[in-house]
Design a protein around this motif. Sequence first.
Motif, PDB file in Angstrom:
ATOM      1  N   VAL B  44       0.837  -1.200   0.000  1.00 45.00           N
ATOM      2  CA  VAL B  44       0.000   0.000   0.000  1.00 45.00           C
ATOM      3  C   VAL B  44       0.874   1.253   0.000  1.00 45.00           C
ATOM      4  O   VAL B  44       0.643   2.186  -0.782  1.00 45.00           O
ATOM      5  CB  VAL B  44      -0.958  -0.002   1.217  1.00 45.00           C
ATOM      6  CG1 VAL B  44      -1.690   1.327   1.326  1.00 45.00           C
ATOM      7  CG2 VAL B  44      -1.961  -1.138   1.090  1.00 45.00           C
ATOM      8  N   ALA B  45       1.896   1.262   0.861  1.00 44.62           N
ATOM      9  CA  ALA B  45       2.764   2.441   0.930  1.00 44.62           C
ATOM     10  C   ALA B  45       3.389   2.712  -0.437  1.00 44.62           C
ATOM     11  O   ALA B  45       3.456   3.853  -0.896  1.00 44.62           O
ATOM     12  CB  ALA B  45       3.839   2.240   1.993  1.00 44.62           C
ATOM     13  N   GLY B  46       3.823   1.637  -1.102  1.00 45.48           N
ATOM     14  CA  GLY B  46       4.423   1.780  -2.423  1.00 45.48           C
ATOM     15  C   GLY B  46       3.448   2.359  -3.425  1.00 45.48           C
ATOM     16  O   GLY B  46       3.751   3.312  -4.148  1.00 45.48           O
ATOM     17  N   GLU B  47       2.233   1.797  -3.420  1.00 46.14           N
ATOM     18  CA  GLU B  47       1.228   2.258  -4.376  1.00 46.14           C
ATOM     19  C   GLU B  47       0.858   3.722  -4.160  1.00 46.14           C
ATOM     20  O   GLU B  47       0.539   4.435  -5.097  1.00 46.14           O
ATOM     21  CB  GLU B  47      -0.039   1.403  -4.251  1.00 46.14           C
ATOM     22  CG  GLU B  47       0.116  -0.004  -4.753  1.00 46.14           C
ATOM     23  CD  GLU B  47       0.341  -0.064  -6.253  1.00 46.14           C
ATOM     24  OE1 GLU B  47      -0.484   0.504  -6.988  1.00 46.14           O
ATOM     25  OE2 GLU B  47       1.362  -0.655  -6.683  1.00 46.14           O
ATOM     26  N   LEU B  48       0.824   4.117  -2.883  1.00 41.66           N
ATOM     27  CA  LEU B  48       0.397   5.486  -2.586  1.00 41.66           C
ATOM     28  C   LEU B  48       1.574   6.448  -2.575  1.00 41.66           C
ATOM     29  O   LEU B  48       1.413   7.630  -2.251  1.00 41.66           O
ATOM     30  CB  LEU B  48      -0.336   5.550  -1.241  1.00 41.66           C
ATOM     31  CG  LEU B  48      -1.599   4.699  -1.103  1.00 41.66           C
ATOM     32  CD1 LEU B  48      -2.254   4.955   0.241  1.00 41.66           C
ATOM     33  CD2 LEU B  48      -2.578   4.987  -2.217  1.00 41.66           C
ATOM     34  N   ASN B  49       2.775   5.897  -2.842  1.00 42.52           N
ATOM     35  CA  ASN B  49       3.953   6.753  -2.863  1.00 42.52           C
ATOM     36  C   ASN B  49       4.196   7.466  -1.548  1.00 42.52           C
ATOM     37  O   ASN B  49       4.479   8.658  -1.523  1.00 42.52           O
ATOM     38  CB  ASN B  49       3.802   7.823  -3.946  1.00 42.52           C
ATOM     39  CG  ASN B  49       4.494   7.381  -5.211  1.00 42.52           C
ATOM     40  OD1 ASN B  49       5.539   6.707  -5.124  1.00 42.52           O
ATOM     41  ND2 ASN B  49       3.918   7.717  -6.348  1.00 42.52           N
ATOM     42  N   MET B  50       4.022   6.743  -0.463  1.00 43.45           N
ATOM     43  CA  MET B  50       4.263   7.387   0.829  1.00 43.45           C
ATOM     44  C   MET B  50       5.355   6.619   1.555  1.00 43.45           C
ATOM     45  O   MET B  50       5.569   5.433   1.305  1.00 43.45           O
ATOM     46  CB  MET B  50       2.986   7.438   1.659  1.00 43.45           C
ATOM     47  CG  MET B  50       2.376   6.091   1.974  1.00 43.45           C
ATOM     48  SD  MET B  50       1.218   6.137   3.341  1.00 43.45           S
ATOM     49  CE  MET B  50       0.263   7.551   3.020  1.00 43.45           C
ATOM     50  N   PRO B  51       6.071   7.299   2.455  1.00 39.35           N
ATOM     51  CA  PRO B  51       7.109   6.603   3.203  1.00 39.35           C
ATOM     52  C   PRO B  51       6.505   5.447   4.004  1.00 39.35           C
ATOM     53  O   PRO B  51       5.411   5.597   4.561  1.00 39.35           O
ATOM     54  CB  PRO B  51       7.665   7.671   4.147  1.00 39.35           C
ATOM     55  CG  PRO B  51       7.143   8.972   3.656  1.00 39.35           C
ATOM     56  CD  PRO B  51       5.936   8.701   2.847  1.00 39.35           C
ATOM     57  N   LEU B  52       7.221   4.347   4.051  1.00 35.01           N
ATOM     58  CA  LEU B  52       6.739   3.176   4.781  1.00 35.01           C
ATOM     59  C   LEU B  52       6.433   3.524   6.240  1.00 35.01           C
ATOM     60  O   LEU B  52       5.464   3.053   6.826  1.00 35.01           O
ATOM     61  CB  LEU B  52       7.814   2.079   4.706  1.00 35.01           C
ATOM     62  CG  LEU B  52       7.415   0.696   5.201  1.00 35.01           C
ATOM     63  CD1 LEU B  52       6.190   0.185   4.460  1.00 35.01           C
ATOM     64  CD2 LEU B  52       8.576  -0.279   5.029  1.00 35.01           C
ATOM     65  N   ALA B  53       7.261   4.399   6.814  1.00 32.82           N
ATOM     66  CA  ALA B  53       7.092   4.767   8.223  1.00 32.82           C
ATOM     67  C   ALA B  53       5.726   5.412   8.463  1.00 32.82           C
ATOM     68  O   ALA B  53       5.073   5.172   9.470  1.00 32.82           O
ATOM     69  CB  ALA B  53       8.200   5.719   8.652  1.00 32.82           C
ATOM     70  N   LYS B  54       5.268   6.216   7.515  1.00 35.02           N
ATOM     71  CA  LYS B  54       3.949   6.874   7.641  1.00 35.02           C
ATOM     72  C   LYS B  54       2.844   5.834   7.691  1.00 35.02           C
ATOM     73  O   LYS B  54       1.915   5.929   8.484  1.00 35.02           O
ATOM     74  CB  LYS B  54       3.723   7.792   6.434  1.00 35.02           C
ATOM     75  CG  LYS B  54       4.203   9.204   6.647  1.00 35.02           C
ATOM     76  CD  LYS B  54       3.014  10.066   7.094  1.00 35.02           C
ATOM     77  CE  LYS B  54       3.428  11.419   7.617  1.00 35.02           C
ATOM     78  NZ  LYS B  54       3.764  11.527   9.009  1.00 35.02           N
ATOM     79  N   ALA B  55       2.964   4.855   6.808  1.00 29.74           N
ATOM     80  CA  ALA B  55       1.945   3.804   6.772  1.00 29.74           C
ATOM     81  C   ALA B  55       1.955   3.003   8.075  1.00 29.74           C
ATOM     82  O   ALA B  55       0.917   2.717   8.652  1.00 29.74           O
ATOM     83  CB  ALA B  55       2.178   2.898   5.571  1.00 29.74           C
ATOM     84  N   TYR B  56       3.167   2.691   8.549  1.00 32.01           N
ATOM     85  CA  TYR B  56       3.276   1.961   9.816  1.00 32.01           C
ATOM     86  C   TYR B  56       2.714   2.763  10.974  1.00 32.01           C
ATOM     87  O   TYR B  56       2.105   2.223  11.888  1.00 32.01           O
ATOM     88  CB  TYR B  56       4.749   1.606  10.102  1.00 32.01           C
ATOM     89  CG  TYR B  56       5.059   0.179   9.770  1.00 32.01           C
ATOM     90  CD1 TYR B  56       5.631  -0.149   8.540  1.00 32.01           C
ATOM     91  CD2 TYR B  56       4.747  -0.843  10.659  1.00 32.01           C
ATOM     92  CE1 TYR B  56       5.896  -1.460   8.211  1.00 32.01           C
ATOM     93  CE2 TYR B  56       5.011  -2.165  10.327  1.00 32.01           C
ATOM     94  CZ  TYR B  56       5.587  -2.473   9.111  1.00 32.01           C
ATOM     95  OH  TYR B  56       5.833  -3.771   8.789  1.00 32.01           O
ATOM     96  N   GLU B  57       2.934   4.068  10.929  1.00 32.75           N
ATOM     97  CA  GLU B  57       2.440   4.922  12.002  1.00 32.75           C
ATOM     98  C   GLU B  57       0.930   4.751  12.144  1.00 32.75           C
ATOM     99  O   GLU B  57       0.407   4.626  13.251  1.00 32.75           O
ATOM    100  CB  GLU B  57       2.792   6.378  11.690  1.00 32.75           C
ATOM    101  CG  GLU B  57       2.556   7.310  12.860  1.00 32.75           C
ATOM    102  CD  GLU B  57       2.749   8.778  12.504  1.00 32.75           C
ATOM    103  OE1 GLU B  57       3.334   9.064  11.437  1.00 32.75           O
ATOM    104  OE2 GLU B  57       2.304   9.624  13.292  1.00 32.75           O
ATOM    105  N   VAL B  58       0.241   4.727  11.020  1.00 29.73           N
ATOM    106  CA  VAL B  58      -1.211   4.584  11.059  1.00 29.73           C
ATOM    107  C   VAL B  58      -1.608   3.189  11.551  1.00 29.73           C
ATOM    108  O   VAL B  58      -2.455   3.037  12.422  1.00 29.73           O
ATOM    109  CB  VAL B  58      -1.821   4.893   9.668  1.00 29.73           C
ATOM    110  CG1 VAL B  58      -3.273   4.466   9.599  1.00 29.73           C
ATOM    111  CG2 VAL B  58      -1.691   6.379   9.371  1.00 29.73           C
ATOM    112  N   VAL B  59      -0.945   2.167  11.025  1.00 27.30           N
ATOM    113  CA  VAL B  59      -1.328   0.801  11.428  1.00 27.30           C
ATOM    114  C   VAL B  59      -1.109   0.593  12.920  1.00 27.30           C
ATOM    115  O   VAL B  59      -1.918  -0.024  13.598  1.00 27.30           O
ATOM    116  CB  VAL B  59      -0.529  -0.261  10.651  1.00 27.30           C
ATOM    117  CG1 VAL B  59      -0.997  -1.659  11.037  1.00 27.30           C
ATOM    118  CG2 VAL B  59      -0.695  -0.071   9.159  1.00 27.30           C
ATOM    119  N   THR B  60      -0.019   1.136  13.447  1.00 24.61           N
ATOM    120  CA  THR B  60       0.267   0.870  14.856  1.00 24.61           C
ATOM    121  C   THR B  60      -0.535   1.767  15.778  1.00 24.61           C
ATOM    122  O   THR B  60      -0.732   1.444  16.939  1.00 24.61           O
ATOM    123  CB  THR B  60       1.766   1.049  15.156  1.00 24.61           C
ATOM    124  OG1 THR B  60       2.183   2.324  14.642  1.00 24.61           O
ATOM    125  CG2 THR B  60       2.598  -0.040  14.522  1.00 24.61           C
TER     126      THR B  60
END
Lengths: 617, 157
Positions: B44-60
């Motif tokens: 998802v992070a790749g598809e949305l072109n966002m840093p992986l850390a941002k995506a993890y921040e939301v999941v956690t």
Amino acid sequence: MITSQEQLQSVASEYKKKTAAFDAVIKICCGTGCVSSGALSVYEGLTAGLRGEGLADKVLVKKTGCHGLCERGPIVVFGQDEILYQSVGKRNIDADVASLIATVKEKKVAEQLLYKGEEKGKRYVSPYEIPFYSGQTRVVLSLNGALDPENIEEYIAEGGYGSLHKALHMSPTEIIDSIEKSGLRGRGGGGFLTGYKWRSCRQAQGNPKYVLANGDEGDPGAFMDRSLMEGNPHAILEGMAIGAFAIGSGQGYIYVRDEYPLAVHRLSLAIEKAREYGFLGKNIMGTGFDYDIDIFRGGGAFVCGESTALISSIEGKAGEPRSKYTHTVDKGLWDKPTNLNNVETWANVPHIIDKGWEWFQSTGSPRSKGTKVFSLVGKVKNTGLIEVPMGITLKEIIYDLGGGIQGDKKFKAVQTGGPSGGCIPEVYLDMPVDFDSLTKLGSMMGSGGMIVMDERSCMVDVARYFLNFLVQESCGKCTPCREGVRRMHEIVDRICRGDGCRGDVEHLEELGKAIQLSSLCGLGQSAPNPVLSTIRFFKEEYIAHIEEKRCPAGICKDLIKMQILPDLCTGCMRCAGECPVGCIEGEKKGVHVIDQSRCTKCGACYDACRFGAVKIE
Amino acid sequence: MEVNSERLHEIINKYHGSASHLLAMFQDIQREYRYVPKEAIKFVAGELNMPLAKAYEVVTFYKALSLTPRGRHTVHVCMGTACHLRGGTNILDAFERELSVGVGETTENGLFTLETVNCLGACALAPLVRVEEKDFGKTTPGGVKKIINEFSGGEPS
Ligand SMILES: Cc1cc2nc3c(=O)[nH]c(=O)nc-3n(C[C@H](O)[C@H](O)[C@H](O)COP(=O)(O)O)c2cc1C
Ligand code: SF4
Ligand code: SF4
Ligand code: SF4
Ligand code: FES
Ligand code: FES
């Protein structure tokens, strides 16, 4: 698309004609409480039974939202509230369904399903006679329990969307003036004047503007907002559309937690239907006004109920609050002017527009107008959902509506305002319930959770409970809250475990005040309230734990021991059957004994024994 | 863990690939896998072109999302105020003992994951337990075994 009052009325009268053709109407509560008690089986049993009798198209059976009397669910109501049956299908579903059918066919009232009051032998037939209902003033909840929330025509038949039409033909300032003069204050906790907020947002610079509804309801033990979203979703949509028109917004969101799937479902359906009828979307009711609403599903974080955190969450970020040096009415969602109100606040709006601000202003207390919905839970007899005029006393709520304390135990305290609130002791039972009185007692109105505690509730344990909740829910962004609340929890936990020391209470008070003063958002600023209020009113319980290593309520496990009194034990074996670890031994008719080394102190034996033979010391 | 990129695409497209619906995307992914696999977060992070850390921040950040696989049935023990006052902790203790797992853990046979929630909205029936869609009201510590048995029927325990 519906564009006029006449068209609304024709939908209403057509629908009424359709329902009048039925011989009878039966409303089955399918709110969360009643569904948990088996309401869906009652619904299925009844519809199948009616089919079998060839009555399927003669009787209208509706699944409604919460009726209020959840403790006695499943609730079934006949006609225009002529008969109320409680605990239907609890003991014998087939027999109860047969009674429901007999009531329809022969107008025979089933005695055994009627509500029993405190007075011996007295049975109540109509809900209007039951003190739980007769003591209420239902405005926001007036249609909860009457409507099928999945049918928009029912809402229209009750006058729904008439206020939206009326408002669209008023000027925005006229609407805002009405809301302001009505005295409506936000139902989400803070009690901020709604009209004032709307006006600031209307005047704010920036475009587009957003109008949001807060249906997060993170308070543990509260289910008012949920019941409203499930029971009457159109009222919230109508209120939001009126507000959006007044403020000048074209888009809104309802923030609902993902753990409320039924609310999400009902709201989605309601939005879809409202669009079909032209109450949402483009050119609403033919007036040229455009406004649409989408649902945003939250992720179960308590802090996301806070306005700035909620906004971050909708923006796709972690739900962390930010400091409020700029107001969200100026710079909110995507930095645009944003007006956020609680769902109950929104549901009040159509009523004010319909009946006028003078009407609204005439109920309630001097500085808190209107009614408030509470979820009345804990150790009270009639737990459930109530709506009362503000200014009613705590005593009236707990004793007249709530029916008093379960098992006729002694009242100890009532907790209001959830984790941001506090505990109120018996001496203040005559206090009126409104925003300002509760704040004066170090508690809060909050969103409306009211939790009744009796002599078997330990106030230190309650404080520990809320602290533990807040430690888990703190977002961790600022130090006073992240570290301070954790420290308070450590101290209170130590006290509960019997390791409290002199000075702990003073330390807690000092720490609490510091956290209140220095935290970034409302979570931290109010986190010490449950501790400070229990210290204020129940200090002796803290002292008993600290100095005598004793838990007067018999709750704190490290300080108690379960014992069976040989003189009172009849050897009935009930306790042994309930003990989850099987540590009670004894012969039938012989004295029973607890193996202390294995006992988990769960209290199941105490609750099971009918002879008072189990003693907690 | 192998993730189905076609299905992930569908989910992302449902929200028009807008990063502001990240939470909703992960909620849908969780419905699919019963947790949020690491690979899905990366995708998802790749598809949305966002840093992986941002995506993890939301999941956690959001408790409703889980990073670890879940068992077949999730047991939700309510720890809301009403349930707490009527003995919710004892119910949780009993589940921990009977299932030999702690909160957030899954039993060895993969049958149950034990979770707590902060209110299920049926407080009148406190203390409340929900397993899948089914609610058990006014539970007692002694009744916990029965609830477990109801869901382990036929499965090797
Ligand atoms: C930690 C925290 C949690 C909150 N949770 C909620 C909530 O669940 N629902 C709600 O309506 N307001 C909640 N609020 C209050 C909101 O921030 C906001 O004041 C309210 O939604 C505004 O609506 P009102 O003016 O209609 O009350 C919370 C506030 C804080 C500080
Ligand atoms: S007070 Fe607590 S919840 Fe609020 S911002 Fe600070 S750490 Fe986060
Ligand atoms: S308190 Fe619980 S564990 Fe201890 S004897 Fe009683 S039922 Fe058994
Ligand atoms: S339930 Fe009470 S009376 Fe019966 S065996 Fe247990 S302690 Fe004795
Ligand atoms: S859920 Fe049925 S009365 Fe509340
Ligand atoms: S507190 Fe447990 S259901 Fe509400």
